[in-house]
Design a protein around this motif. Structure first.
Motif, mmCIF file in Angstrom:
data_model
loop_
_atom_site.group_PDB
_atom_site.id
_atom_site.type_symbol
_atom_site.label_atom_id
_atom_site.label_comp_id
_atom_site.label_asym_id
_atom_site.label_seq_id
_atom_site.Cartn_x
_atom_site.Cartn_y
_atom_site.Cartn_z
ATOM 1 N N LEU A 250 10.650 -14.185 -49.529
ATOM 2 C CA LEU A 250 11.904 -13.393 -49.704
ATOM 3 C C LEU A 250 11.301 -12.425 -49.037
ATOM 4 O O LEU A 250 9.807 -12.366 -48.426
ATOM 5 N N ILE A 251 12.374 -11.619 -48.634
ATOM 6 C CA ILE A 251 12.215 -10.682 -47.018
ATOM 7 C C ILE A 251 12.660 -9.441 -47.723
ATOM 8 O O ILE A 251 14.083 -9.627 -48.067
ATOM 9 N N SER A 252 11.889 -8.641 -47.453
ATOM 10 C CA SER A 252 12.080 -7.337 -47.481
ATOM 11 C C SER A 252 12.327 -5.907 -46.761
ATOM 12 O O SER A 252 10.784 -6.787 -45.953
ATOM 13 N N PHE A 253 12.736 -5.206 -46.927
ATOM 14 C CA PHE A 253 12.822 -4.518 -45.613
ATOM 15 C C PHE A 253 13.660 -3.158 -45.704
ATOM 16 O O PHE A 253 14.502 -2.290 -46.229
ATOM 17 N N ASP A 254 12.864 -2.203 -45.559
ATOM 18 C CA ASP A 254 12.940 -0.554 -45.411
ATOM 19 C C ASP A 254 13.859 -0.259 -43.991
ATOM 20 O O ASP A 254 12.691 -0.003 -42.795
ATOM 21 N N PRO A 255 14.943 -0.202 -44.112
ATOM 22 C CA PRO A 255 15.594 0.390 -42.835
ATOM 23 C C PRO A 255 15.452 1.887 -43.066
ATOM 24 O O PRO A 255 16.741 2.455 -42.558
ATOM 25 N N ASN A 256 14.611 2.443 -42.617
ATOM 26 C CA ASN A 256 14.457 4.250 -41.919
ATOM 27 C C ASN A 256 14.742 3.920 -40.784
ATOM 28 O O ASN A 256 13.429 4.153 -39.742
ATOM 29 N N TYR A 257 15.468 4.067 -40.213
ATOM 30 C CA TYR A 257 16.785 3.755 -38.563
ATOM 31 C C TYR A 257 16.664 5.291 -38.370
ATOM 32 O O TYR A 257 17.233 6.584 -38.990
ATOM 33 N N GLU B 19 21.743 -6.312 -37.038
ATOM 34 C CA GLU B 19 21.446 -8.029 -36.919
ATOM 35 C C GLU B 19 20.293 -7.703 -38.274
ATOM 36 O O GLU B 19 20.209 -9.399 -38.744
ATOM 37 N N ILE B 20 19.581 -7.547 -38.109
ATOM 38 C CA ILE B 20 18.693 -7.715 -39.171
ATOM 39 C C ILE B 20 18.210 -8.045 -40.414
ATOM 40 O O ILE B 20 18.185 -8.936 -41.301
ATOM 41 N N LEU B 21 19.679 -7.523 -40.728
ATOM 42 C CA LEU B 21 19.863 -6.968 -42.145
ATOM 43 C C LEU B 21 20.580 -8.774 -42.774
ATOM 44 O O LEU B 21 20.301 -8.892 -43.688
ATOM 45 N N LYS B 22 20.761 -9.269 -41.619
ATOM 46 C CA LYS B 22 21.789 -10.726 -41.892
ATOM 47 C C LYS B 22 20.440 -11.536 -42.712
ATOM 48 O O LYS B 22 21.226 -13.307 -42.978
ATOM 49 N N HIS B 23 19.099 -10.699 -41.969
ATOM 50 C CA HIS B 23 18.101 -12.591 -42.310
ATOM 51 C C HIS B 23 17.067 -11.149 -43.454
ATOM 52 O O HIS B 23 16.412 -11.675 -43.917
ATOM 53 N N VAL B 24 17.661 -10.834 -44.455
ATOM 54 C CA VAL B 24 16.677 -9.756 -45.599
ATOM 55 C C VAL B 24 17.395 -10.300 -46.382
ATOM 56 O O VAL B 24 18.658 -10.103 -46.804
ATOM 57 N N ASP B 25 16.549 -10.318 -47.952
ATOM 58 C CA ASP B 25 16.973 -10.532 -49.289
ATOM 59 C C ASP B 25 16.970 -9.002 -50.108
ATOM 60 O O ASP B 25 17.558 -8.684 -51.280
ATOM 61 N N ILE B 26 16.554 -8.168 -49.572
ATOM 62 C CA ILE B 26 16.309 -6.557 -50.286
ATOM 63 C C ILE B 26 15.988 -5.720 -49.067
ATOM 64 O O ILE B 26 15.357 -6.076 -48.564
ATOM 65 N N VAL B 27 16.540 -4.640 -49.497
ATOM 66 C CA VAL B 27 16.508 -3.116 -48.495
ATOM 67 C C VAL B 27 16.164 -2.449 -49.381
ATOM 68 O O VAL B 27 16.960 -1.995 -50.681
ATOM 69 N N LYS B 28 16.155 -0.871 -49.395
ATOM 70 C CA LYS B 28 15.694 -0.024 -49.512
ATOM 71 C C LYS B 28 15.797 1.103 -49.350
ATOM 72 O O LYS B 28 15.111 2.561 -48.319
ATOM 73 N N PRO B 29 17.328 1.754 -49.007
ATOM 74 C CA PRO B 29 17.550 2.281 -47.718
ATOM 75 C C PRO B 29 17.395 4.258 -48.198
ATOM 76 O O PRO B 29 18.475 4.236 -49.705
ATOM 77 N N SER B 30 17.096 5.304 -47.361
ATOM 78 C CA SER B 30 17.574 6.643 -48.486
ATOM 79 C C SER B 30 18.929 6.670 -47.871
ATOM 80 O O SER B 30 19.637 6.157 -47.400
ATOM 81 N N LEU B 31 19.535 7.751 -48.828
ATOM 82 C CA LEU B 31 21.106 7.735 -48.209
ATOM 83 C C LEU B 31 21.275 8.453 -46.850
ATOM 84 O O LEU B 31 22.020 7.914 -46.118
ATOM 85 N N ASP B 32 20.236 9.285 -46.391
ATOM 86 C CA ASP B 32 19.351 9.278 -44.713
ATOM 87 C C ASP B 32 19.991 8.275 -44.291
ATOM 88 O O ASP B 32 20.346 8.681 -42.668
ATOM 89 N N ASP B 33 18.967 7.322 -43.942
ATOM 90 C CA ASP B 33 19.002 5.705 -43.511
ATOM 91 C C ASP B 33 20.455 5.315 -43.775
ATOM 92 O O ASP B 33 20.569 5.196 -42.625
ATOM 93 N N ALA B 34 20.676 5.253 -44.487
ATOM 94 C CA ALA B 34 22.614 4.767 -44.821
ATOM 95 C C ALA B 34 23.045 5.841 -43.782
ATOM 96 O O ALA B 34 23.968 4.669 -42.772
ATOM 97 N N GLU B 35 23.807 6.742 -43.995
ATOM 98 C CA GLU B 35 23.859 7.198 -42.689
ATOM 99 C C GLU B 35 23.552 7.357 -41.377
ATOM 100 O O GLU B 35 25.165 7.356 -40.737
ATOM 101 N N ARG B 36 22.559 6.808 -41.265
ATOM 102 C CA ARG B 36 22.312 6.733 -39.989
ATOM 103 C C ARG B 36 22.499 5.361 -39.397
ATOM 104 O O ARG B 36 23.172 5.739 -37.760
ATOM 105 N N ILE B 37 23.407 4.631 -40.525
ATOM 106 C CA ILE B 37 23.256 3.374 -39.923
ATOM 107 C C ILE B 37 24.399 2.978 -39.316
ATOM 108 O O ILE B 37 25.335 2.647 -38.789
ATOM 109 N N PHE B 38 25.213 3.439 -40.967
ATOM 110 C CA PHE B 38 27.006 3.248 -40.916
ATOM 111 C C PHE B 38 27.897 4.288 -41.019
ATOM 112 O O PHE B 38 28.853 4.477 -41.301
ATOM 113 N N GLY B 39 26.913 5.499 -41.126
ATOM 114 C CA GLY B 39 27.963 6.987 -41.083
ATOM 115 C C GLY B 39 28.255 7.751 -42.307
ATOM 116 O O GLY B 39 27.794 6.372 -43.359
#
Length: 136
Positions: free
Chosen positions: A31-38, A55-75
């Protein structure tokens, strides 16, 4: 379980190590977990950070972004759309933390919103790490 964040994938040689670990974990059904604190300034000039995180997201099972992280990645978007963005990359479980408003969790079939247990938020430094340590 393999767990990592954006910090070690932001620069070489640690990026190479994480990529190798991901490959080995996949081969061994770990199992792969990733903190996308971009953070854009974190990444070196060799890669475009936002694109690389996706690209990394394609390989992970679990993520825990904050709302700020998600906005920095996706807008800027809705909480539900942010979760869908992560799920669309193949992530199996998304835990979108919302600060004092708790966490929105989804596996793509169910959405569960849980309140924060904090009664007073003074500083969020380390909150994501504490969340991960409790969850993992």
């Amino acid at each position: 379980m393999l767990h990592f964040s954006c910090w070690p994938i932001s620069k070489r040689p640690s990026r190479d190590v994480v990529e190798s670990l991901i490959k080995t974990a996949k081969e061994n059904e770990v199992l792969i977990s990733f903190d996308p604190n971009y953070h854009p300034n974190l990444f070196d000039d060799e890669v475009e950070g936002r694109k690389y995180v996706k690209e990394i997201l394609k390989h992970v099972d679990i993520v825990k972004p904050s709302l700020d992280d998600a906005e920095r990645i996706f807008g800027v978007d809705t909480e539900e759309n942010h979760i869908k963005n992560f799920l669309n990359f193949g992530v199996k479980l998304v835990m979108l933390t919302l600060g004092r408003d708790g966490v929105l969790v989804s596996n793509g079939k169910e959405y569960i919103k849980l309140p924060s247990l904090a009664t007073e938020v003074v500083d969020t430094t380390g909150a994501g790490d504490a969340f991960w340590s409790g969850f993992l």
